[in-house]
Design a protein around this motif. Structure first.
Motif, short mmCIF file in Angstrom:
data_model
loop_
_atom_site.label_atom_id
_atom_site.label_comp_id
_atom_site.label_asym_id
_atom_site.label_seq_id
_atom_site.Cartn_x
_atom_site.Cartn_y
_atom_site.Cartn_z
N ILE A 5 -52.81 7.70 -13.51
CA ILE A 5 -53.90 7.57 -12.52
C ILE A 5 -54.54 6.34 -12.67
N TYR A 6 -55.46 5.92 -11.57
CA TYR A 6 -56.60 5.19 -11.54
C TYR A 6 -57.82 6.41 -11.86
N GLU A 7 -58.93 5.87 -12.56
CA GLU A 7 -60.21 6.76 -12.32
C GLU A 7 -60.78 6.80 -11.21
N HIS A 8 -60.74 5.72 -10.36
CA HIS A 8 -61.60 6.05 -8.95
C HIS A 8 -60.86 6.73 -8.02
N CYS A 9 -59.51 6.48 -8.31
CA CYS A 9 -58.54 7.07 -7.04
C CYS A 9 -58.65 8.71 -6.69
N PRO A 10 -59.07 8.82 -5.26
CA PRO A 10 -59.42 10.07 -4.78
C PRO A 10 -57.97 11.06 -4.79
N PHE A 11 -56.81 10.08 -4.49
CA PHE A 11 -55.77 10.87 -4.61
C PHE A 11 -55.16 11.33 -5.96
N CYS A 12 -55.51 10.43 -6.89
CA CYS A 12 -55.46 10.85 -8.45
C CYS A 12 -55.93 11.96 -8.72
N LEU A 13 -57.42 12.17 -8.09
CA LEU A 13 -58.35 13.29 -8.52
C LEU A 13 -57.75 14.74 -8.02
N ARG A 14 -57.08 14.71 -7.08
CA ARG A 14 -56.36 15.86 -6.54
C ARG A 14 -55.43 16.41 -7.75
N ALA A 15 -54.89 15.67 -8.32
CA ALA A 15 -53.93 16.26 -9.67
C ALA A 15 -54.67 16.39 -10.77
N LYS A 45 -41.89 1.75 -7.07
CA LYS A 45 -42.92 1.36 -6.15
C LYS A 45 -44.01 1.29 -6.76
N LYS A 46 -45.25 0.38 -6.27
CA LYS A 46 -46.57 0.63 -6.89
C LYS A 46 -47.42 1.60 -6.21
N THR A 47 -47.53 2.84 -6.83
CA THR A 47 -48.27 3.76 -6.12
C THR A 47 -48.91 4.80 -7.37
N LEU A 48 -49.93 5.30 -7.31
CA LEU A 48 -50.63 6.39 -8.03
C LEU A 48 -51.26 7.38 -7.28
N PRO A 49 -51.05 8.72 -7.49
CA PRO A 49 -50.76 9.20 -8.99
C PRO A 49 -49.33 9.08 -9.08
N ILE A 50 -48.99 9.17 -10.45
CA ILE A 50 -47.47 9.40 -10.69
C ILE A 50 -47.31 10.66 -11.73
N MET A 59 -43.01 12.49 -9.92
CA MET A 59 -43.56 12.90 -8.59
C MET A 59 -44.77 12.04 -8.53
N THR A 60 -44.66 11.56 -6.98
CA THR A 60 -45.65 10.56 -6.73
C THR A 60 -46.72 10.86 -5.34
N GLU A 61 -46.55 12.03 -4.85
CA GLU A 61 -47.32 12.62 -3.68
C GLU A 61 -48.38 13.38 -4.27
N SER A 62 -49.68 13.02 -4.00
CA SER A 62 -50.65 13.90 -4.78
C SER A 62 -50.69 15.35 -4.39
N LEU A 63 -50.44 15.77 -3.16
CA LEU A 63 -50.34 17.22 -2.93
C LEU A 63 -49.29 17.89 -3.39
N ALA A 124 -59.07 -7.98 -5.00
CA ALA A 124 -58.15 -9.03 -4.34
C ALA A 124 -57.22 -7.82 -3.29
N ARG A 125 -56.94 -6.66 -3.78
CA ARG A 125 -56.24 -5.74 -3.51
C ARG A 125 -57.13 -5.05 -2.10
N GLU A 126 -58.30 -4.80 -2.63
CA GLU A 126 -59.03 -4.30 -1.51
C GLU A 126 -59.41 -5.20 -0.35
N1 GSH Z 1 -49.72 9.65 -0.12
C1 GSH Z 1 -50.16 9.27 -1.51
C2 GSH Z 1 -51.39 8.20 -1.50
C3 GSH Z 1 -51.69 7.63 -2.70
C4 GSH Z 1 -52.72 6.23 -2.62
O1 GSH Z 1 -52.55 5.81 -1.65
N2 GSH Z 1 -52.75 5.91 -3.75
C5 GSH Z 1 -53.17 4.49 -3.76
C6 GSH Z 1 -54.04 4.31 -5.24
S1 GSH Z 1 -55.94 5.22 -4.73
C7 GSH Z 1 -52.33 3.71 -4.22
O2 GSH Z 1 -51.21 3.71 -4.93
N3 GSH Z 1 -52.47 2.35 -3.95
C8 GSH Z 1 -51.57 1.09 -4.23
C9 GSH Z 1 -51.75 0.19 -5.29
O3 GSH Z 1 -52.33 0.54 -6.28
O4 GSH Z 1 -51.64 -0.81 -4.88
C10 GSH Z 1 -50.71 10.43 -2.21
O5 GSH Z 1 -51.25 11.35 -1.62
O6 GSH Z 1 -50.19 10.41 -3.49
#
Ligand code: GSH
Length: 211
Positions: A5-15, A45-50, A59-63, A124-126
């Motif tokens: 996870i990232y602690e800030h991430c609302p998608f990670c929070l679901r999990a 790929k670069k994605t969270l949550p995992i 698994m990578t999709e929060s829901l 930079a990402r944001e």
């Molecule tokens: N559809 C995904 C969206 C997850 C998502 O957008 N996660 C963000 C983190 S808040 C992410 O992976 N961003 C790509 C990155 O960190 O570069 C889900 O619900 O799990």
């Protein structure tokens, strides 16, 4: 099982919510911002949550993660349909919420940005996604003028929502994120709701570091 996870991430929070509701024995790994290598090594790929499951699959999709962990044991939490009015509220206002929370997240105290390098990677990402973050911050009064009346409308909807169901995996991550915005005014029922869910899910609100 392990949840990345990232602690800030609302998608990670679901999990994190479903794991907390169900008291699941899950190990957490916070991935540093800028660390592309770890998620790419795990899932390509670069994605969270995992979620790394007990059977070794990822698994990578929060829901999907919520449903998978909910099926693990009784009682079930991610049940029923998302409340129509609350779901519509979330859809209508998530854009404004994101514009308020993104610049503040980059200035806050989360493990994934606890080094200068990681914080710079997050900025930079944001910035790439939203443009200059100072411009977003400067627009705070405009966004607050939209979100505070909307929060007033949300209050009676949350007063009537007393169970835990799918609705909470949509609305609570938005409200927890919004708790980092100092000028956001939450109604009494909304505050009660946020505290109830935070306690049941064993997750924090961000009120202490509101900007
Ligand atoms: N559809 C995904 C969206 C997850 C998502 O957008 N996660 C963000 C983190 S808040 C992410 O992976 N961003 C790509 C990155 O960190 O570069 C889900 O619900 O799990």
């Amino acid at each position: 099982m392990r949840l990345y996870i990232y602690e800030h991430c609302p998608f990670c929070l679901r999990a994190r919510m479903i794991a907390g509701f169900k008291n699941l024995a899950i190990q957490y790994s916070v991935i540093m911002e800028g660390d592309e290598e770890t998620p790419i090594k795990l899932v390509g790929k670069k994605t969270l949550p995992i979620l790394q499951r007990a059977d070794g699959q990822y698994m990578t999709e929060s829901l999907d993660i919520v449903s998978y962990l909910d099926d693990w044991s009784d009682p079930k939490y991610a049940v029923n349909h998302v409340d129509e009015a609350i779901g519509a509220w979330a859809k209508e206002h998530s854009d404004t919420i994101v514009k308020l929370i993104v610049p503040r997240f980059t200035q806050s105290d989360f493990k994934e940005i606890s080094t200068l390098e990681a914080r710079q990677a997050f900025v930079a990402r944001e910035t790439q996604a939203f443009g200059p973050l100072t411009a977003l911050l400067d627009q705070t009064p405009e966004y607050i003028a939209q979100i505070n009346p909307a929060l007033e409308q949300l209050d009676p909807l949350l007063a009537a929502h007393t169970d835990i169901d799918k609705t909470d995996f949509i609305i609570f991550p938005l409200l927890r994120s919004l708790s980092i915005v100092k000028d956001a005014v939450f109604g009494a029922e909304t505050k009660r709701y946020m505290n109830r869910i935070a306690t049941a899910a064993k997750v924090d609100l961000l009120t202490d570091q509101a900007i």
